[in-house]
Design an enzyme around this catalytic site. Structure first.
Site, PDB file in Angstrom:
ATOM      1  CG  HIS A  84      10.570  15.810  33.042  1.00  0.00           C
ATOM      2  ND1 HIS A  84      11.841  15.355  32.803  1.00  0.00           N
ATOM      3  CD2 HIS A  84       9.903  14.780  33.627  1.00  0.00           C
ATOM      4  CE1 HIS A  84      11.933  14.085  33.200  1.00  0.00           C
ATOM      5  NE2 HIS A  84      10.777  13.716  33.708  1.00  0.00           N
TER       6      HIS A  84
ATOM      7  CB  CYS B 243      -0.918   0.044   1.213  1.00  0.00           C
ATOM      8  SG  CYS B 243      -2.225  -1.194   1.218  1.00  0.00           S
ATOM      9  CG  HIS B 244       1.897   2.577   3.565  1.00  0.00           C
ATOM     10  ND1 HIS B 244       1.079   3.667   3.711  1.00  0.00           N
ATOM     11  CD2 HIS B 244       1.443   1.641   4.436  1.00  0.00           C
ATOM     12  CE1 HIS B 244       0.169   3.397   4.645  1.00  0.00           C
ATOM     13  NE2 HIS B 244       0.360   2.168   5.087  1.00  0.00           N
TER      14      HIS B 244
ATOM     15  CB  CYS C 267       5.316  15.055  34.157  1.00  0.00           C
ATOM     16  SG  CYS C 267       4.192  13.665  34.037  1.00  0.00           S
TER      17      CYS C 267
ATOM     18  NE  ARG D  65      11.656   7.220  31.121  1.00  0.00           N
ATOM     19  CZ  ARG D  65      12.607   7.226  32.048  1.00  0.00           C
ATOM     20  NH1 ARG D  65      13.862   7.299  31.710  1.00  0.00           N
ATOM     21  NH2 ARG D  65      12.303   7.134  33.316  1.00  0.00           N
TER      22      ARG D  65
ATOM     23  CB  CYS E 104       8.336   8.545  34.514  1.00  0.00           C
ATOM     24  SG  CYS E 104       9.801   9.516  34.116  1.00  0.00           S
TER      25      CYS E 104
ATOM     26  CB  CYS F  21      -1.927  -0.669   9.124  1.00  0.00           C
ATOM     27  SG  CYS F  21      -2.012   0.771   8.053  1.00  0.00           S
TER      28      CYS F  21
END
Lengths: 259, 105
Positions: free
Chosen positions: A179, A77-78, A175, A216, A220, A112
């Site tokens: 961060h 398809c792609h 968070c 990830r 955390c 998909c």
């Protein structure tokens, strides 16, 4: 009385920086790459030393392999991923029209598989799914992140932002406390980064393998001793979407290497 | 299993050249347990050999403490044009090969 007033004033002062600190201005956004040591940077920069490239090679093979009862490969398809997939990962998570909610690149691959290949979904963090998403995201290396620009995505970006700002877990940390407010400092020996998701899926030396942004985020969450959301949960997708919109304009690095 | 090999495509005769290899392997130590207490059996690469036009120029033994996806870098002298062959051998009959060529002027 004046003693109490002084204490109240001191308390207000102490709280003020925490209240004033907040989102990182666009020109101060930095990839986790800039927080790393020279050796780890060198490992990421050299495609024959970057272990993430092993997964990209695997993904390239899977891209051309026919699978499912429809006997179709991604390439059927792609076509050539180098052109058809360029910039795609920089727009993900993106709104799926039929589902009317954002889906991650991993979820898109599995949609998909279900809709066009009639194949079973690949489990989260399985080698094949990581390899395919690494291969697709690798085509966007160097492309600026634009995820979350879609006006339809706005409520989900806002939901992700609320989760990012919300304290949780036994350590009662959000968070944002690390961060946004404390990047460039250290947590034990490790640098605190801005948490910009520029290179996922990425190779973490600690994991000794490639891992997704959701992995990830979940680690955390266990770090602050909170109950981590399940893979693919709406909360994790919203967080991922907010993080990508927060990294607006930074370049994709997939597959990145992180300590 | 895929491997990434970095050998200079061209070199002058007598040059010392660096060879870098990276291969895909989980390098399961054999010391870890699953959540229900079962030992995860050891599954590592145990040896690596590099041959230059058939002659062995480098060999390494690998052990459980070596990280997943082992990266090895070593040097040799470019003597003649030809082929480098790499072989990784490990537990459970694991074997993987790769090769690359060099032009020596």
């Amino acid at each position: 009385m004046s003693v109490w007033r002084a204490i109240a004033a001191a308390a207000l002062f102490a709280a003020a920086p925490a209240l004033l600190a907040g989102e990182i201005p666009p020109d101060a956004r930095r990839s986790g790459y800039s927080f790393m040591g020279l050796e780890t940077r060198a490992m990421q920069d050299d495609d024959t030393a970057n272990p993430g490239m092993l997964f990209v090679l695997d993904g390239e093979q899977l891209w051309g392999k026919k699978t499912g009862s429809a006997e179709k490969a991604c390439a059927d398809c792609h076509g050539d991923a180098r052109s058809s997939m360029k910039g795609v990962a920089a727009r993900y998570p993106a709104i799926d029209k039929a589902l009317a909610r954002p889906v991650t690149l991993d979820q898109r691959i599995n949609l998909c598989r279900a809709n066009h290949q009639q194949a079973t979904p690949l489990p989260y963090e399985s080698r094949d799914l990581l390899a395919l998403s690494a291969f697709v995201a690798h085509q966007s290396r160097g492309v600026a992140i634009t995820a979350g620009d879609d006006p339809q995505a706005k409520p989900f970006v806002d939901q992700g932002r609320d989760l990012f700002m919300q304290r949780e877990g036994q350590l009662n940390l959000a968070c944002t406390n690390c961060h946004d407010d404390n990047f460039d400092k250290r947590l034990a020996g490790a640098p605190i980064t801005q948490g910009q998701p520029t290179g996922y899926p990425l190779y973490r030396l600690e994991w000794q393998t490639l891992g997704s942004l959701e992995r990830r985020l979940r680690s955390c969450m266990s770090g602050v001793r909170a109950q981590a959301y399940d893979y693919g949960s709406p909360e994790l997708v919203a967080l991922e979407l907010y993080l990508m919109s927060r990294a607006h304009g930074l370049s994709m690095e997939t597959p990145a290497v992180r300590p | 299993m895929p491997a990434l090999i970095n050998v200079p495509a061209k070199a002058k005769r007598g040059d010392v050249i660096e060879i870098r290899t990276l291969t895909s392997h989980i390098m399961e130590t054999g010391f870890r347990h699953t959540a229900d207490g079962k030992l995860v059996p050891r599954d590592i690469i145990t040896s690596f050999i590099c041959r230059y036009n058939g002659a062995e120029v480098f060999r390494a033994d690998l052990f459980p403490a070596i990280a997943a996806n082992p990266y090895l870098s070593f040097f040799t002298v470019a003597r003649e044009s030809g082929k480098f062959e790499f072989e990784w051998i490990g537990d459970n009959g694991y074997s993987s090969t790769a090769s690359t060529s060099i032009m020596v002027e």
